[in-house]
Scaffold this active site. Structure first.
Site: not given
Ligand code: 7TS
Length: 406
Positions: A122, A199, A202, A225, A363
């Protein structure tokens, strides 16, 4: 027992209508909806607990501080961190990555050093590193992927060297759904002495994460999220690294002693939490985590995998539909293009049917560049989605084919 009807009942927004149709919410990678307990936790803070934290001797401030710090404990246990002070509250994943790139990067990177990123990051895990690379003379190297959206691990290993100082890697791609083998990658990166930032924006809502087992150096995610509020997120960092890093932002709470000649800084985690934090958000994020834990990530993952399979089967009924992202290990994201229809037209028609998906580059422009497409349409799943939601998606997609392709 995983009971999707009972789960849905806890999300007030799922009862609403959009454009005269029942809302079918399939934009969960952008943000998830909030259960009533999270909404209540946020408003309850303002109803009965509102006071600034870490400052007052008065009862209300102490109670607010206790609730805020309890949320930190909940997060620590949720991600398996060894120490509570390794949990830093940020505005979200984006701010957490900027914190590391800026604080760690400025103190440690020098010309010739390399930052290794993957092609499917991202922008939040690309641009902060570009800024710090420009300032320090470090270089960015990119791990390529193949047509299925799987990283090339041979190339990854070839790119690792003693020059590699940081590997920034997403655990799950927001544009493709690919699950990257981060555990393996962390081990390899450590062998050349590099640090690793994972990261987890997600991944955190789809799979169990244990930062101690992963042995990552930094891990980031956003509350919104994970069925929590916007404006709150987390940076996990190994204590020794965080202790050695200079502050990111300066102001109240992050200091120990201030004179005009010199200031000294607070201990962890407060050194990285300048100013009044999003207290209600942190408390409600704790509640969101308790909500997820009460259902169980294993059952959630199982339910979402069934839905993703179901969507993949349905997709075969539309020959013009091409799935973007077909990695073997994949979660929750159904990204696609349709020959002859721009993704934004797909999104608009779906919206008129009450089906919310995201269209665009998500993104992740380098992913779009790789597939030589401007955008994809992306349906992304969460624990409250159902086969009926997928059916509604495909009824609307068949309408798209009738309008554009017949
Ligand atoms: N990293 C990944 C992998 C993401 O998917 C996102 C947001 C971020 C970082 C940034 O998170 P933030 O909460 O700080 O903004 N991804 C998306 C998306 O896919 N659609 O909207 C936002």
């Amino acid at each position: 027992m995983f009971n999707v009807a009972q789960i849905r009942g806890q999300f007030p927004i799922l009862k609403s209508s959009v454009r005269g149709k029942p809302l079918v919410y399939l934009d969960n990678a952008a943000t998830t909806q909030k259960p009533q307990c999270v909404i209540d936790a946020e408003s309850n803070y303002y109803d009965v607990l509102n006071a600034n934290v870490h400052r007052g001797v008065h009862k209300l401030s102490q109670d607010a501080t206790d609730a805020f710090e309890k949320a930190r404990d909940t997060i620590q246990h949720f991600i398996g961190a060894a120490h509570r002070e390794e949990i830093i509250f940020t505005r979200g994943a984006t701010e957490a990555i900027n914190l590391v790139a800026s604080s760690w990067g400025r103190a440690n990177l020098k010309p010739g050093d390399e930052i290794l990123l993957s092609q499917m990051e991202h922008h939040a895990n690309i641009v902060p590193w570009q800024l710090i690379a420009e300032q320090t003379g470090a270089k960015i190297k990119v791990i390529p992927m193949d047509d299925t959206g799987t990283l090339d691990l041979t190339q990854f290993e070839a790119l690792l060297s003693s020059k590699t100082k940081m590997l920034g890697i997403t655990q799950v791609s927001n544009a493709l759904g690919t699950v990257n083998p981060v555990q393996y990658m962390i081990e390899k990166a450590h062998q050349v002495g590099a640090l690793v930032l994972v990261d987890g924006a997600q991944s955190i809502l789809h799979q169990t994460v244990n930062v101690t087992e992963l042995d990552c150096d930094f891990f980031v995610f956003s509350g919104h999220k994970l069925y929590g509020p916007t404006g709150i997120g987390v940076l996990y960092g190994k204590k020794a690294l965080l202790n050695a890093m200079p502050p990111y932002q300066a102001g109240g709470d992050m200091i120990f002693k201030v004179t005009f000649e010199k200031s000294t800084f607070n201990h962890l985690p407060y050194k990285f939490e300048a100013g009044t934090p999003h207290i209600a958000g942190a408390i409600a994020l704790g509640t969101a985590i308790e909500f997820v834990q009460s259902i169980g990530l294993k059952d959630i993952a199982h339910h979402e995998a069934e839905l993703l399979d179901y969507a993949a089967q349905q997709a075969r009924s539309i020959p013009q539909l091409r799935v973007i992202g077909q990695a073997k290990d994949k979660v929750s994201v159904f990204s696609f293009v349709m020959d002859g229809v721009h993704p934004h037209d797909i999104g608009t028609i779906l919206d008129s049917e009450g089906v919310a998906i995201r269209t665009g580059h998500h993104c992740a422009m380098p992913v779009m560049d790789y597939f030589k497409i401007p955008a994809t349409a992306r349906a992304s799943l969460a624990l409250y989605n159902t086969k009926e939601d997928i059916d509604a998606l495909f009824v609307a997609l068949h309408r798209v084919t009738e309008m554009f392709l017949k």
